[in-house]
Design a protein around this motif. Structure first.
Motif, short mmCIF file in Angstrom:
data_model
loop_
_atom_site.label_atom_id
_atom_site.label_comp_id
_atom_site.label_asym_id
_atom_site.label_seq_id
_atom_site.Cartn_x
_atom_site.Cartn_y
_atom_site.Cartn_z
N ALA A 1 43.74 42.83 37.82
CA ALA A 1 42.58 43.44 39.49
C ALA A 1 41.63 42.92 39.15
O ALA A 1 41.05 42.15 40.27
CB ALA A 1 42.83 44.82 39.66
N ARG A 2 40.23 43.10 38.49
CA ARG A 2 39.24 42.01 38.13
C ARG A 2 39.61 41.27 38.25
O ARG A 2 38.51 40.18 38.79
CB ARG A 2 38.58 42.88 37.27
N THR B 1 41.04 38.52 39.43
CA THR B 1 41.30 38.14 40.67
C THR B 1 41.23 39.02 41.96
O THR B 1 41.10 38.65 42.88
CB THR B 1 43.03 38.65 40.87
N GLY B 2 39.86 39.13 41.69
CA GLY B 2 39.13 39.94 42.85
C GLY B 2 39.08 41.21 43.64
O GLY B 2 39.20 41.50 44.44
N HIS B 3 40.60 42.01 42.65
CA HIS B 3 40.58 43.19 43.21
C HIS B 3 40.60 44.53 42.38
O HIS B 3 41.58 44.97 42.33
CB HIS B 3 42.87 43.32 43.61
N ARG B 4 39.29 44.42 41.68
CA ARG B 4 38.45 45.93 40.93
C ARG B 4 39.20 47.14 42.34
O ARG B 4 38.70 46.67 43.41
CB ARG B 4 37.15 45.28 41.10
N LEU B 5 40.09 47.76 40.84
CA LEU B 5 40.44 48.82 41.22
C LEU B 5 39.19 49.71 41.92
O LEU B 5 38.25 49.61 41.04
CB LEU B 5 41.36 49.54 40.49
#
Length: 129
Positions: free
Chosen positions: A101-102, A104-108
């Motif tokens: 997630a981090r 790919t720019g989709h930090r949770l």
């Protein structure tokens, strides 16, 4: 895909160790095509199956009874080892999910990532009985 792998790995262990003892093996999912809603439901079913395996082991003097399907014999079947293996496997993949997630720019959200390790809080939400 990682979460689908968790479900499918649980299914493999439930089938291998539990089928012979009456534990129903959930259906595997297609890790490339499963929808989120289907996966969440599948994870709940496989979680119940893993719980049934551990309960079987506790009821059998602290060891999951051996089964003919368990040919590898690479995991000690005492409940402590079985539980530790499952926790380690799933923790490894939780870390992968956060990392991907981090990357790919989709930090949770922080509450999500911190919540992964707050088992006591999560356990309070699980219905018993």
């Amino acid at each position: 895909m990682i979460a689908a792998h968790l479900h499918n790995a649980r299914c493999m262990w439930i089938k291998t160790l539990g089928r012979e003892h009456g534990i129903t093996t959930p259906a595997r999912v297609d890790h490339r095509r499963v929808a989120r809603r289907q996966l969440v439901a599948a994870l709940k079913r496989s979680s119940n199956g893993i719980e049934a395996l551990l309960t079987l082991g506790l009821a059998s003097g602290g060891r999951v009874p051996p089964s003919r399907g368990y040919v590898w014999r690479n995991l000690s079947l005492d409940v402590g080892h079985v539980l530790t293996y499952f926790v380690a496997h799933e923790a490894h993949h939780r870390g992968q999910i956060i990392m991907v997630a981090r990357q790919t720019g989709h930090r949770l959200p922080r509450e999500t990532t911190n919540g992964l390790w707050q088992w006591k809080t999560d356990a309070a939400k699980v219905p018993r009985g």
